[in-house]
Design an enzyme around this catalytic site. Structure first.
Site, PDB file in Angstrom:
ATOM      1  N   ASP A   6       4.291   5.880 -13.423  1.00  0.00           N
ATOM      2  CA  ASP A   6       4.408   5.285 -12.093  1.00  0.00           C
ATOM      3  C   ASP A   6       5.882   5.269 -11.724  1.00  0.00           C
ATOM      4  OD1 ASP A   6       4.365   3.773  -9.745  1.00  0.00           O
ATOM      5  OD2 ASP A   6       2.785   2.436 -10.472  1.00  0.00           O
TER       6      ASP A   6
ATOM      7  N   GLU B  73       4.225   8.423  -1.922  1.00  0.00           N
ATOM      8  CA  GLU B  73       2.997   9.185  -2.188  1.00  0.00           C
ATOM      9  C   GLU B  73       2.876   9.538  -3.666  1.00  0.00           C
ATOM     10  OE1 GLU B  73      -0.441  11.141  -0.863  1.00  0.00           O
ATOM     11  OE2 GLU B  73       1.081  10.895   0.705  1.00  0.00           O
TER      12      GLU B  73
ATOM     13  N   THR C  49      -5.478  10.675 -14.739  1.00  0.00           N
ATOM     14  CA  THR C  49      -4.353  10.568 -13.809  1.00  0.00           C
ATOM     15  C   THR C  49      -3.041  10.245 -14.514  1.00  0.00           C
ATOM     16  OG1 THR C  49      -3.597   9.476 -11.771  1.00  0.00           O
ATOM     17  CG2 THR C  49      -4.852   8.128 -13.321  1.00  0.00           C
TER      18      THR C  49
ATOM     19  N   ARG D 154       7.129   4.532  -8.648  1.00  0.00           N
ATOM     20  CA  ARG D 154       7.387   3.786  -7.422  1.00  0.00           C
ATOM     21  C   ARG D 154       8.457   2.721  -7.628  1.00  0.00           C
ATOM     22  NH1 ARG D 154       1.290   2.162  -5.971  1.00  0.00           N
ATOM     23  NH2 ARG D 154       1.273   1.960  -8.258  1.00  0.00           N
TER      24      ARG D 154
ATOM     25  N   HIS E  35       0.852  -1.190   0.000  1.00  0.00           N
ATOM     26  CA  HIS E  35       0.000   0.000   0.000  1.00  0.00           C
ATOM     27  C   HIS E  35       0.888   1.239   0.000  1.00  0.00           C
ATOM     28  CE1 HIS E  35      -3.808   2.169   0.785  1.00  0.00           C
ATOM     29  NE2 HIS E  35      -3.022   3.027   1.414  1.00  0.00           N
TER      30      HIS E  35
ATOM     31  N   LYS F 291       2.971  -4.559  -9.681  1.00  0.00           N
ATOM     32  CA  LYS F 291       3.436  -4.946  -8.347  1.00  0.00           C
ATOM     33  C   LYS F 291       3.931  -6.384  -8.349  1.00  0.00           C
ATOM     34  CE  LYS F 291       0.646  -1.719  -5.612  1.00  0.00           C
ATOM     35  NZ  LYS F 291      -0.392  -1.569  -4.571  1.00  0.00           N
TER      36      LYS F 291
ATOM     37  N   THR G 279      -3.596  -7.718  -4.781  1.00  0.00           N
ATOM     38  CA  THR G 279      -3.423  -6.592  -5.695  1.00  0.00           C
ATOM     39  C   THR G 279      -4.216  -6.795  -6.974  1.00  0.00           C
ATOM     40  OG1 THR G 279      -1.786  -5.172  -6.788  1.00  0.00           O
ATOM     41  CG2 THR G 279      -1.391  -7.543  -6.876  1.00  0.00           C
TER      42      THR G 279
ATOM     43  N   CYS H   2      -0.957   7.464   0.999  1.00  0.00           N
ATOM     44  CA  CYS H   2      -1.872   8.417   0.367  1.00  0.00           C
ATOM     45  C   CYS H   2      -2.502   9.247   1.474  1.00  0.00           C
ATOM     46  CB  CYS H   2      -2.938   7.686  -0.445  1.00  0.00           C
ATOM     47  SG  CYS H   2      -4.139   8.801  -1.218  1.00  0.00           S
TER      48      CYS H   2
END
Length: 334
Positions: free
Chosen positions: A266, A232, A254, A268, A191, A294, A289, A194
């Site tokens: 993305d 975030e 987005t 991350r 997770h 991921k 998920t 956020c």
């Protein structure tokens, strides 16, 4: 950078546009170019189709006589496009040295700033860093377990919280261990932090409900781990996420909001999650998920995903388009 000081990466001096002002720019000197990413440059029609496919690619804009602080700000921040629609003409120049300019854009993301710099100048930098310094800052393998304690939570009174950090980064990542290990692969949820969804109850995303539902699912499974990753806004930081929200209010989805800001879709690093799991002694997981990235990120970092467990929640009128974008443009299996 956050203080508006010039920095050097290798032998290239640069000043972040977002935290500069007219006086700092005057002190920086007038022999500069402007560095932006190709994601932002594509919005300004300064890249070809091939370059635009990589939003992290550096683009250098040659300084023109009419450049000033206001123009540089308008170039850097897509939120201003509706109020300053007339820009240019501009000429791009070869982005050399490519490796240093590319890592400068990474450093802006780490700092939570817009990826835009004045590059060159004659000012002495306040600090110099190397490419190796920045690589070390984001090296997931440097993450170490820092502290752990019992933490009863609303849906899992037997939970334990474990904090992780690296020597360089100020962001601690957290794992919530729920239930008792039973020799089976744990149910794991990655997770990403956020603030707006987890704390303020935002309806623009599904993050808060996903967090609550994940804890409940792990509790029901009897054993598992929730990894709370300090990444975030899909890795671009809170302020840049709010800028993306402002662009969404202008009609962009987005994905386009992130690339118009100059970031990857993305950003991350799921290697962080893999390192956390390794430090907890887990190298096989059942992953809760809908996001194939991921699964791929953990597998690439050496953690085996033995099962993908769907994690679907109903939409609301405020996040229906957001969820559709995740399904249609980023491959979420909704």
């Amino acid at each position: 950078m956050r203080r508006g000081w010039p920095i050097a990466i290798g032998d290239v001096t640069m000043l972040a546009v977002e935290t500069a002002d007219a006086d700092r720019l005057a002190s920086f000197g007038d022999d500069y170019a402007i560095l932006i990413s190709s994601g932002r440059a594509e919005t300004l029609k300064l890249t070809n189709q091939r370059a635009a496919a990589d939003p992290d690619r550096p683009v250098l804009i040659e300084r023109a006589p009419w450049f000033d602080m206001a123009m540089a700000t308008a170039l850097s921040d897509p939120q201003l496009d509706l109020t300053t629609p007339m820009k240019g003409p501009f000429r791009t120049i070869p982005p050399e040295p490519q490796d240093i300019l590319a890592i400068a854009l990474r450093l802006a993301r780490v700092a939570g700033l817009l990826p835009a710099f004045f590059v060159g100048g004659t000012a002495a930098p306040e600090v110099s860093v190397t490419i190796g310094d920045i690589d070390a800052h984001e090296d997931a393998t440097r993450l170490r377990l820092a502290a752990r304690a019992r933490l009863p939570v609303a849906q899992a009174e037997d939970a334990e919280v474990v904090a992780f950090r690296t020597p360089e980064s100020a962001d601690e990542h957290v794992a919530l261990l729920i239930g008792t290990p039973n020799g089976q692969a744990p149910l794991v949820r990655l997770h990403s932090e956020c603030l707006t969804g987890d704390v303020l109850g935002s309806l623009k995303c599904d993050c808060g409900p996903q967090l609550d539902a994940a804890i409940a699912a792990i509790r029901t499974a009897g054993w598992g781990v929730l990894l709370y990753l300090r990444q975030e806004g899909r890795g671009i930081g809170l302020v840049n996420k709010l800028r993306a929200y402002a662009l969404q209010d202008q009609g962009f989805d987005t994905v386009d909001a992130n690339t118009r800001l100059g970031f990857a879709i993305d950003a991350r690093d799921f290697g962080v999650a893999a390192q956390m799991l390794r430090l907890l002694g887990q190298d096989r997981v059942r992953l809760l998920t809908n996001n194939p990235a991921k699964v791929a990120g953990l597998e690439a970092a050496g953690v085996s995903v033995v099962e993908r467990v769907p994690h679907f929640l109903p939409a609301n009128p405020h996040n229906a388009r957001y969820l559709a974008t995740k399904r249609d443009r980023t491959g979420h299996q909704l």
